[in-house]
Design a protein around this motif. Sequence first.
Motif, mmCIF file in Angstrom:
data_model
loop_
_atom_site.group_PDB
_atom_site.id
_atom_site.type_symbol
_atom_site.label_atom_id
_atom_site.label_comp_id
_atom_site.label_asym_id
_atom_site.label_seq_id
_atom_site.Cartn_x
_atom_site.Cartn_y
_atom_site.Cartn_z
ATOM 1 N N MET A 12 0.831 -1.200 0.000
ATOM 2 C CA MET A 12 0.000 0.000 0.000
ATOM 3 C C MET A 12 0.870 1.256 0.000
ATOM 4 S SD MET A 12 -3.127 -0.984 2.533
ATOM 5 C CE MET A 12 -3.837 0.638 2.387
ATOM 6 N N LEU A 13 1.978 1.179 0.723
ATOM 7 C CA LEU A 13 2.896 2.318 0.752
ATOM 8 C C LEU A 13 3.443 2.590 -0.647
ATOM 9 C CD1 LEU A 13 3.980 4.182 3.020
ATOM 10 C CD2 LEU A 13 5.971 2.690 3.154
ATOM 11 N N SER A 14 3.673 1.524 -1.393
ATOM 12 C CA SER A 14 4.240 1.694 -2.736
ATOM 13 C C SER A 14 3.296 2.441 -3.683
ATOM 14 C CB SER A 14 4.604 0.330 -3.341
ATOM 15 O OG SER A 14 3.439 -0.387 -3.701
ATOM 16 N N LEU A 15 1.996 2.422 -3.405
ATOM 17 C CA LEU A 15 1.035 3.154 -4.245
ATOM 18 C C LEU A 15 1.325 4.646 -4.256
ATOM 19 C CD1 LEU A 15 -2.346 1.428 -3.263
ATOM 20 C CD2 LEU A 15 -1.262 1.372 -5.518
ATOM 21 N N GLY A 16 1.857 5.143 -3.135
ATOM 22 C CA GLY A 16 2.143 6.576 -3.062
ATOM 23 C C GLY A 16 3.606 6.907 -3.222
ATOM 24 N N ALA A 17 4.438 5.876 -3.395
ATOM 25 C CA ALA A 17 5.883 6.102 -3.549
ATOM 26 C C ALA A 17 6.215 6.342 -5.019
ATOM 27 C CB ALA A 17 6.662 4.910 -3.013
ATOM 28 N N ARG A 18 7.300 7.014 -5.254
ATOM 29 C CA ARG A 18 7.763 7.288 -6.616
ATOM 30 C C ARG A 18 9.265 7.001 -6.702
ATOM 31 N NH1 ARG A 18 3.233 6.890 -7.140
ATOM 32 N NH2 ARG A 18 1.660 8.315 -7.968
ATOM 33 N N SER A 19 9.749 6.885 -7.927
ATOM 34 C CA SER A 19 11.173 6.706 -8.258
ATOM 35 C C SER A 19 11.818 5.594 -7.425
ATOM 36 C CB SER A 19 11.922 8.049 -8.117
ATOM 37 O OG SER A 19 11.823 8.546 -6.794
ATOM 38 N N ALA A 20 13.019 5.876 -6.869
ATOM 39 C CA ALA A 20 13.779 4.836 -6.172
ATOM 40 C C ALA A 20 13.050 4.331 -4.927
ATOM 41 C CB ALA A 20 15.157 5.368 -5.773
ATOM 42 N N THR A 21 12.270 5.211 -4.281
ATOM 43 C CA THR A 21 11.530 4.793 -3.080
ATOM 44 C C THR A 21 10.556 3.669 -3.423
ATOM 45 O OG1 THR A 21 11.678 7.070 -2.241
ATOM 46 C CG2 THR A 21 10.097 5.609 -1.161
ATOM 47 N N LYS A 22 9.838 3.816 -4.530
ATOM 48 C CA LYS A 22 8.887 2.794 -4.972
ATOM 49 C C LYS A 22 9.615 1.488 -5.302
ATOM 50 C CE LYS A 22 5.503 3.704 -7.977
ATOM 51 N NZ LYS A 22 4.210 3.233 -7.403
ATOM 52 N N ALA A 23 10.688 1.595 -6.078
ATOM 53 C CA ALA A 23 11.431 0.397 -6.485
ATOM 54 C C ALA A 23 11.956 -0.354 -5.266
ATOM 55 C CB ALA A 23 12.573 0.780 -7.414
ATOM 56 N N GLN A 24 12.472 0.373 -4.283
ATOM 57 C CA GLN A 24 13.016 -0.279 -3.089
ATOM 58 C C GLN A 24 11.928 -1.004 -2.297
ATOM 59 O OE1 GLN A 24 15.224 2.488 -0.663
ATOM 60 N NE2 GLN A 24 16.685 2.971 -2.294
ATOM 61 N N VAL A 25 10.757 -0.386 -2.181
ATOM 62 C CA VAL A 25 9.670 -1.016 -1.425
ATOM 63 C C VAL A 25 9.259 -2.333 -2.092
ATOM 64 C CG1 VAL A 25 7.249 -0.827 -0.725
ATOM 65 C CG2 VAL A 25 8.787 1.116 -0.392
ATOM 66 N N LEU A 26 9.040 -2.296 -3.396
ATOM 67 C CA LEU A 26 8.554 -3.492 -4.095
ATOM 68 C C LEU A 26 9.628 -4.572 -4.202
ATOM 69 C CD1 LEU A 26 6.415 -1.766 -6.860
ATOM 70 C CD2 LEU A 26 5.579 -3.064 -4.894
ATOM 71 N N GLN A 27 10.855 -4.164 -4.516
ATOM 72 C CA GLN A 27 11.937 -5.145 -4.615
ATOM 73 C C GLN A 27 12.317 -5.688 -3.235
ATOM 74 O OE1 GLN A 27 14.956 -2.982 -6.744
ATOM 75 N NE2 GLN A 27 13.807 -3.036 -8.676
ATOM 76 N N GLY A 28 12.212 -4.844 -2.212
ATOM 77 C CA GLY A 28 12.572 -5.256 -0.861
ATOM 78 C C GLY A 28 11.689 -6.374 -0.334
ATOM 79 N N VAL A 29 10.427 -6.409 -0.777
ATOM 80 C CA VAL A 29 9.536 -7.490 -0.326
ATOM 81 C C VAL A 29 9.473 -8.621 -1.346
ATOM 82 C CG1 VAL A 29 8.156 -6.069 1.221
ATOM 83 C CG2 VAL A 29 7.485 -6.249 -1.172
ATOM 84 N N GLY A 30 10.413 -8.607 -2.298
ATOM 85 C CA GLY A 30 10.632 -9.808 -3.106
ATOM 86 C C GLY A 30 10.102 -9.809 -4.525
ATOM 87 N N LYS A 56 17.574 -3.194 6.068
ATOM 88 C CA LYS A 56 18.423 -4.355 5.781
ATOM 89 C C LYS A 56 17.891 -5.145 4.596
ATOM 90 C CE LYS A 56 19.811 -4.814 10.616
ATOM 91 N NZ LYS A 56 19.649 -5.596 11.855
ATOM 92 N N MET A 57 16.612 -4.954 4.270
ATOM 93 C CA MET A 57 15.998 -5.615 3.111
ATOM 94 C C MET A 57 16.065 -4.723 1.868
ATOM 95 S SD MET A 57 12.667 -7.050 5.190
ATOM 96 C CE MET A 57 11.759 -7.540 3.722
ATOM 97 N N GLY A 58 16.742 -3.581 2.008
ATOM 98 C CA GLY A 58 16.894 -2.687 0.857
ATOM 99 C C GLY A 58 15.924 -1.533 0.819
ATOM 100 N N ILE A 59 15.006 -1.460 1.787
ATOM 101 C CA ILE A 59 14.023 -0.357 1.816
ATOM 102 C C ILE A 59 14.602 0.745 2.702
ATOM 103 C CG2 ILE A 59 11.616 0.250 2.349
ATOM 104 C CD1 ILE A 59 10.917 -2.726 2.013
ATOM 105 N N ARG A 60 15.413 1.607 2.096
ATOM 106 C CA ARG A 60 16.156 2.608 2.860
ATOM 107 C C ARG A 60 15.599 4.024 2.700
ATOM 108 N NH1 ARG A 60 19.698 -0.755 0.402
ATOM 109 N NH2 ARG A 60 19.899 0.699 -1.345
ATOM 110 N N ASP A 61 15.348 4.426 1.450
ATOM 111 C CA ASP A 61 14.998 5.828 1.184
ATOM 112 C C ASP A 61 13.725 6.262 1.895
ATOM 113 O OD1 ASP A 61 17.191 5.707 -0.401
ATOM 114 O OD2 ASP A 61 16.189 6.227 -2.287
#
Length: 334
Positions: A1-19, A241-246
Amino acid sequence: MLSLGARSATKAQVLQGVGFNLTRAPESAIHRGFQHLVRSFGVSSKDLDLKMGSILFIKKELQLQTSFLDKVKRLYDTEVSTDFSNAPAAQKRINSYVEKETKGKVVNLIQGLEPLTAMVLVNHNFFKAKWEKPFNPAYTSKSFPFLGKRSVRVPMMHQVEQFAFGLDPELNCSVLQMDFSGDAVAFFVLPGQGRMKEPEQALSAGTLRKWSCSLRTRWVEVFIPKISISASYDLETVLPKMGIRDAFDKKADFSGITERDFLQVSKATHRAVLDVSEEGTQAAAATAAKFIVRSKDGPSYPTICFNRSFLLLIINKATETMLFLGKVGNPTMF
């Protein structure tokens, strides 16, 4: 749900971080999949109660993008509340909501809400079910040793029944499958002494499928502790640690939520509570007949005794989705 409002690298990190691999799974397909899961979970029967939901608490002053609000409501059936006038009142309201939705199991989820907090996104799920083959409380030992760094005495449930059971020699563990009445199943995984790492690191959809196919239904003597455990996690230390930093610093881009204000995630909390008892969740009748007393000359059964650290997985069979995953090191840690 957070990724719906994220953009650019923040979005990519959220989705890739959870696999998710974004080259293989388009973002729209990911959200449609979760939408399907959330709606599949909204089932209740006399034997199984499974609920998942979300609510968004926002300050009235925060001007949200209408596209974000539309998506969280449409995809995730999220409630939106703007009653967020001051931090202490908001904290009380959020905690009351979560406590009510989890039937009193999760209390005081949010603590120390900061005055600058503009939005709180809460996700909750609730699972309650009866065992298909319940234990008889009359056969529960009141004080049984559970071995660990610090041994404790625990109530130990006991029965002899037909369950799917087997050994996994590759991962050096025993696996017991116990069905709930309804569309859910539990896997209890007991590693060899000091061998927890092997099954823990091998956990995957493939491993679960292997166990489901290889376990054989047989008479087995089972000892399982009554469990009442609770665990809390500060995800702002786990997710980076899962890559969701920004999302947690000044690089955060949540312009899909609001363009006028700068947002970053300040706190992410997860709390899980698990109770396992003789009947599963509610009193069960006529279980005494299911207990078989062995005599010296009677048949011998494989015995599995969960008297040291073990893994516990609860799976929704209809969706093949993991509802709960835990490592039980002390069954009394509530």
